[in-house]
Design a protein around this motif. Structure first.
Motif, PDB file in Angstrom:
ATOM      1  N   UNK A  98     -26.590 -44.154  34.670  1.00 35.46           N
ATOM      2  CA  UNK A  98     -26.148 -44.490  33.314  1.00 35.46           C
ATOM      3  C   UNK A  98     -26.555 -45.936  33.029  1.00 35.46           C
ATOM      4  N   UNK A  99     -25.972 -46.546  32.050  1.00 38.64           N
ATOM      5  CA  UNK A  99     -26.275 -47.942  31.766  1.00 38.64           C
ATOM      6  C   UNK A  99     -24.957 -48.694  31.765  1.00 38.64           C
ATOM      7  N   UNK A 100     -24.861 -49.704  32.628  1.00 34.24           N
ATOM      8  CA  UNK A 100     -23.626 -50.481  32.736  1.00 34.24           C
ATOM      9  C   UNK A 100     -23.543 -51.440  31.543  1.00 34.24           C
TER      10      UNK A 100
ATOM     11  N   UNK B 180     -26.879 -53.151  28.128  1.00 37.11           N
ATOM     12  CA  UNK B 180     -27.946 -52.226  28.509  1.00 37.11           C
ATOM     13  C   UNK B 180     -27.691 -50.860  27.871  1.00 37.11           C
ATOM     14  N   UNK B 181     -28.728 -50.273  27.326  1.00 35.62           N
ATOM     15  CA  UNK B 181     -28.519 -48.991  26.669  1.00 35.62           C
ATOM     16  C   UNK B 181     -29.293 -47.858  27.322  1.00 35.62           C
ATOM     17  N   UNK B 182     -29.962 -48.139  28.447  1.00 34.22           N
ATOM     18  CA  UNK B 182     -30.704 -47.074  29.111  1.00 34.22           C
ATOM     19  C   UNK B 182     -30.645 -47.280  30.618  1.00 34.22           C
TER      20      UNK B 182
ATOM     21  N   UNK C 122     -24.875 -46.073  47.017  1.00 33.59           N
ATOM     22  CA  UNK C 122     -24.295 -44.902  46.352  1.00 33.59           C
ATOM     23  C   UNK C 122     -22.997 -45.271  45.670  1.00 33.59           C
ATOM     24  N   UNK C 123     -22.857 -44.869  44.410  1.00 31.60           N
ATOM     25  CA  UNK C 123     -21.606 -45.046  43.682  1.00 31.60           C
ATOM     26  C   UNK C 123     -21.156 -43.678  43.192  1.00 31.60           C
ATOM     27  N   UNK C 124     -20.098 -43.151  43.830  1.00 27.43           N
ATOM     28  CA  UNK C 124     -19.533 -41.867  43.411  1.00 27.43           C
ATOM     29  C   UNK C 124     -18.257 -42.076  42.609  1.00 27.43           C
ATOM     30  N   UNK C 125     -17.973 -43.322  42.298  1.00 24.00           N
ATOM     31  CA  UNK C 125     -16.795 -43.627  41.475  1.00 24.00           C
ATOM     32  C   UNK C 125     -17.175 -43.504  40.000  1.00 24.00           C
ATOM     33  N   UNK C 126     -18.292 -44.143  39.653  1.00 19.31           N
ATOM     34  CA  UNK C 126     -18.765 -44.091  38.267  1.00 19.31           C
ATOM     35  C   UNK C 126     -19.712 -42.915  38.032  1.00 19.31           C
ATOM     36  N   UNK C 127     -20.454 -42.531  39.074  1.00 17.51           N
ATOM     37  CA  UNK C 127     -21.401 -41.421  38.954  1.00 17.51           C
ATOM     38  C   UNK C 127     -20.839 -40.205  39.674  1.00 17.51           C
ATOM     39  N   UNK C 128     -21.145 -39.014  39.173  1.00 16.99           N
ATOM     40  CA  UNK C 128     -20.716 -37.794  39.856  1.00 16.99           C
ATOM     41  C   UNK C 128     -21.488 -37.631  41.167  1.00 16.99           C
TER      42      UNK C 128
END
Ligand SMILES: [Zn+2]
Length: 272
Positions: free
Chosen positions: A71-73, A79-81, A108-114
């Protein structure tokens, strides 16, 4: 230059410092604190390197934050992309600056990303490991588990990959894994680091107490998680002094001994 403390993971390059970045940078210098600003996508990487080029007490680490793979933080200057692939040659060129001391933050970030995005995150992580291997620079790892702690484990996923792919050392930033996982990172030559969260969350105390002082760092991850007694404020790198003090208190060691060892640890890993 001489400095007495180093914040090994800061983000003066994020939007929260857009209005007073110069003043915060001057305060660090006045307090004898150095900092490594960690990039998260192209724009924040360029700013981290520009800050390092302009200020003796600032360094940079460049890479793609795992959130930004998917995503874009919004903290990244609106950031939009996302940045779903590593522009290898662009990063290699930027990393040639003498004050770029590592690659990341990656992992790896599974908190913000699935967890379904494992493959996509893995691909960008592998590319950053390859870049670190080529440049012989350490890796700055960002590893975060799912909100309920179920499903994929970011620490295990990273350990599996690093064991076969990494030819460099690195740091597991904002360490929140288990003692066993920390031991595995240390066996691979990786350090762990702790933020201001250790000044108010007791769950970190066994880790800080039992892991070797020679394999850890103090960091702020500013603008996030200000330590006690600054909770609720925007975090700034000079607040890392409170993290150093807490490590000394938990370990029952002299503050000066801890300060000198943490400086030596950062100097050893990041070659500064
Ligand atoms: Zn960070």
């Amino acid at each position: 230059m001489t400095y007495h403390y180093i914040d090994t993971h800061a983000h003066l390059n994020l939007a929260q410092f857009d209005t007073d970045r110069d003043a915060v940078t001057a305060r660090l210098q006045a307090e004898g604190v150095a900092a490594i600003n960690v990039g998260t996508r192209k724009a924040t990487n360029e700013l981290a390197v520009a800050l390092a080029a302009a200020h003796e007490h600032l360094y940079a680490i460049i890479g793609i934050h795992p959130i930004n793979v998917i995503t874009a933080d919004p903290d990244d200057h609106g950031a939009d992309a996302p940045e779903p692939t590593l522009d290898y040659d662009w990063y290699k060129k930027l990393a040639a600056h003498e004050k770029v001391v590592g690659i990341g933050e990656c992992g790896f970030d599974y908190f913000h990303n699935s967890s379904d995005t494992y493959e996509a995150q893995r691909e960008v992580f592998l590319a950053q490991i390859a870049l670190a291997n080529e440049l012989q620079k350490p890796l700055m790892l960002h590893l975060r588990n799912t909100p309920d702690g179920q499903g994929r484990n970011a620490y295990d996923d990273a350990l599996d990959i690093l064991a076969s792919e990494a030819k460099v050392r690195g740091n597991a930033h904002f360490f929140a894994g288990t003692y066993e996982q920390a031991k595995h990172f240390i066996e691979l030559g990786f350090t762990v680091s702790f933020t201001g969260v250790i000044t108010f969350a007791k769950m970190y105390e066994p880790l800080v107490r039992d892991l070797p002082l020679g394999m850890m760092h103090g960091e702020t991850d500013c603008p996030y998680v200000a330590p006690v007694p600054y909770r609720g404020q925007r975090c700034e790198p000079w607040m890392v002094t409170e993290v150093y003090k807490k490590i000394a208190a938990i370990k029952g060691l002299d503050e000066e001994v801890v300060r000198e060892q943490l400086l030596a640890n950062a100097s050893m890993l990041y070659q500064i």
